[in-house]
Design an enzyme around this catalytic site. Structure first.
Site, PDB file in Angstrom:
ATOM      1  N   GLU A  96       0.837  -1.202   0.000  1.00 18.86           N
ATOM      2  CA  GLU A  96       0.000   0.000   0.000  1.00 18.86           C
ATOM      3  C   GLU A  96       0.872   1.252   0.000  1.00 18.86           C
ATOM      4  O   GLU A  96       1.903   1.291   0.659  1.00 18.86           O
ATOM      5  CB  GLU A  96      -0.876   0.027   1.264  1.00 18.86           C
ATOM      6  CG  GLU A  96      -1.915  -1.063   1.281  1.00 18.86           C
ATOM      7  CD  GLU A  96      -2.715  -1.065   2.588  1.00 18.86           C
ATOM      8  OE1 GLU A  96      -2.558  -0.129   3.403  1.00 18.86           O
ATOM      9  OE2 GLU A  96      -3.484  -2.020   2.778  1.00 18.86           O
ATOM     10  N   CYS A 117       2.864   8.429   1.800  1.00 19.89           N
ATOM     11  CA  CYS A 117       3.320   7.442   2.789  1.00 19.89           C
ATOM     12  C   CYS A 117       3.666   6.149   2.039  1.00 19.89           C
ATOM     13  O   CYS A 117       2.816   5.586   1.345  1.00 19.89           O
ATOM     14  CB  CYS A 117       2.201   7.198   3.807  1.00 19.89           C
ATOM     15  SG  CYS A 117       2.617   5.940   5.004  1.00 19.89           S
ATOM     16  N   CYS A 124       4.946  -7.501   7.822  1.00 18.84           N
ATOM     17  CA  CYS A 124       5.845  -7.009   8.860  1.00 18.84           C
ATOM     18  C   CYS A 124       6.059  -8.102   9.906  1.00 18.84           C
ATOM     19  O   CYS A 124       5.140  -8.869  10.198  1.00 18.84           O
ATOM     20  CB  CYS A 124       5.247  -5.766   9.532  1.00 18.84           C
ATOM     21  SG  CYS A 124       6.386  -5.004  10.717  1.00 18.84           S
ATOM     22  N   CYS A 128       3.168  -6.065  16.251  1.00 16.83           N
ATOM     23  CA  CYS A 128       2.354  -5.161  17.091  1.00 16.83           C
ATOM     24  C   CYS A 128       0.909  -5.667  17.048  1.00 16.83           C
ATOM     25  O   CYS A 128       0.379  -5.883  15.947  1.00 16.83           O
ATOM     26  CB  CYS A 128       2.444  -3.726  16.585  1.00 16.83           C
ATOM     27  SG  CYS A 128       4.138  -3.151  16.440  1.00 16.83           S
ATOM     28  N   CYS A 131      -2.074  -4.131  14.774  1.00 13.79           N
ATOM     29  CA  CYS A 131      -1.742  -3.687  13.420  1.00 13.79           C
ATOM     30  C   CYS A 131      -2.109  -4.710  12.348  1.00 13.79           C
ATOM     31  O   CYS A 131      -1.754  -5.887  12.447  1.00 13.79           O
ATOM     32  CB  CYS A 131      -0.251  -3.382  13.361  1.00 13.79           C
ATOM     33  SG  CYS A 131       0.308  -2.972  11.713  1.00 13.79           S
ATOM     34  N   CYS A 355      -3.331   0.828   8.376  1.00 13.62           N
ATOM     35  CA  CYS A 355      -2.243   0.419   7.498  1.00 13.62           C
ATOM     36  C   CYS A 355      -2.272  -1.095   7.260  1.00 13.62           C
ATOM     37  O   CYS A 355      -2.327  -1.875   8.196  1.00 13.62           O
ATOM     38  CB  CYS A 355      -0.953   0.839   8.182  1.00 13.62           C
ATOM     39  SG  CYS A 355       0.495   0.316   7.369  1.00 13.62           S
TER      40      CYS A 355
HETATM   41  S1  SF4 Z   1       2.827  -1.014  13.632  1.00 12.75           S
HETATM   42 FE1  SF4 Z   1       2.540  -2.669  12.120  1.00 12.75          FE
HETATM   43  S2  SF4 Z   1       3.880  -2.122  10.398  1.00 12.75           S
HETATM   44 FE2  SF4 Z   1       4.531  -0.878  12.162  1.00 12.75          FE
HETATM   45  S3  SF4 Z   1       6.150  -2.106  13.145  1.00 12.75           S
HETATM   46 FE3  SF4 Z   1       4.246  -2.674  14.185  1.00 12.75          FE
HETATM   47  S4  SF4 Z   1       3.492  -4.508  13.057  1.00 12.75           S
HETATM   48 FE4  SF4 Z   1       5.051  -3.480  11.759  1.00 12.75          FE
END
Ligand code: SF4
Length: 375
Positions: A96, A117, A124, A128, A131, A355
């Site tokens: 994205e 962005c 990832c 987190c 997310c 995101c």
């Molecule tokens: S917020 Fe999402 S994209 Fe950013 S580091 Fe944490 S898991 Fe990865």
């Protein structure tokens, strides 16, 4: 972990690396600058447009390089003028790229401040818990060419008939590296991409207009502090104490606040730049007044700007954004201490704004479609 494409993305070449390839090919060295001019200044989209290059050279370029290593799958535009582009890479991976417009009073949307962005990874690995980008883990790193190509894609999609119109329409104010992935986990490719974007033979994006975010990889923050180019730094903090941060960001186990804060201080002292602390407000998790007070103390200590972002709901995850009253109460604690703070208002909430969410949903739809028996 990277994908090796059949053709090398032209957007991953520097003036030096392209000059060397042309030298090996027996071509005049000045051609490298001409080719990059076509790519970045005139925004050519086909080899045929490069009319001052001899035909045999254009044929060699076409057989060697990929002019655009990604293509547009979807462009979701929200009412508040946020565009989310879903892009497909050569191995069918999805990423994205987002265009965020901030309309100025008294002028039309076309004159609003534009921030792009970009993503640095497919997925990832940081985990987190709130997310969408990290939900399916990390698939691979992006190459420098794929990172640069996202910015060009934004320029291309500003549909214009002539290269000059493309250049005018595609101007943007800021570039933030905050999309899919942990930018510091793909450090070398990101740095190469930013050098290409920054170069006068590239897009000429000033380092001050570039913000790199991180979830808190301390060694990479210290490494970035040593780079000559003065990019801006944003920390995805999201918790003002170790107890809260550790609950939602596993990276805090390796790099707790006692390690993170001195690294951020070292960066801002070296570059004299105000660092931004990103803080996603999640109902009942990190939106209490004691959290606001701790965040106030950290921001004061670091002379940092605080960006409060009400959580965007992610399908399949239990987290919610706090009420408006609770958001304002949290922000008031910071305002009362004269901390520079913004409380982000809706930007793209209705277009899978969190995101990675658009990518995730499209991947699921593709899986379902490929599992259907042919009719
Ligand atoms: S917020 Fe999402 S994209 Fe950013 S580091 Fe944490 S898991 Fe990865």
């Amino acid at each position: 972990m990277q994908f090796t494409p059949t053709l090398t993305p032209l957007t991953g070449e520097t003036l030096d690396s392209l000059t060397e390839k042309l030298r090996v090919q027996g071509e005049p060295l000045f051609r490298a600058k001409q080719i990059l001019d076509w790519l970045y200044k005139k925004r050519a989209r086909t080899w045929e447009e490069m009319t001052n290059l001899p035909k045999p050279l254009r044929a060699w370029l076409a057989a060697t390089f990929d002019l655009a290593p990604l293509s547009l799958v979807l462009n979701r535009q929200s009412e508040d003028v946020t565009d989310k582009l879903l892009l497909e890479l050569r191995d069918a991976s999805l990423i994205e790229t987002v265009i965020i417009r901030a309309p100025q009073e008294g002028v039309g949307v076309e004159h609003s401040r534009k921030t792009i962005c970009i993503s640095t990874q497919v997925g990832c690995a940081m985990g987190c818990v709130f997310c969408a980008s990290g939900l399916a883990g990390l698939k691979r790193d992006l190459s420098a060419g794929e990172i640069v190509a996202q910015v060009l894609q934004v320029c291309y999609r500003e549909d214009a008939r002539t290269p000059r119109a493309r250049t005018e329409l595609a101007s943007f104010d800021n570039l933030v590296v905050m999309g899919l992935g942990e930018p510091r986990a793909n450090y070398d490719e990101l740095l190469l991409a930013l050098k290409i974007l920054n170069a006068d033979w590239g897009l000429g994006v000033g380092a001050r207009r570039v913000t790199i975010s991180t979830s808190g990889l301390v060694p990479k923050i210290l490494r970035l502090a040593d780079e000559d180019l003065g990019f801006r730094l944003a920390i995805s903090l999201h918790g003002a104490t170790d107890v809260v941060r550790e609950k939602i960001m596993p990276v805090n186990k390796a790099y707790p606040l006692a390690k993170l804060i001195p690294a951020v201080r070292a960066f801002s002292e070296k570059h004299g730049r105000m660092v931004t602390l990103e803080f996603i407000l999640i109902d009942g998790i990190n939106d209490s007044l004691p959290q606001a007070e701790k965040l106030r103390d950290i921001a004061r200590d670091l002379h940092a700007h605080v960006n409060l972002i009400p959580y965007n709901t992610v399908a399949g995850l239990p987290w919610k954004r706090p009420s408006l009253t609770r958001q304002e109460r949290f922000a008031d604690i910071l305002r009362a201490a004269r901390i520079s703070v913004t409380l982000r208002r809706e930007k793209g909430h209705e277009i899978d704004a969190a995101c990675g969410q658009l990518r995730l949903r499209t991947e699921k739809e593709r899986e379902v479609a490929s599992a259907q028996p042919p009719v």
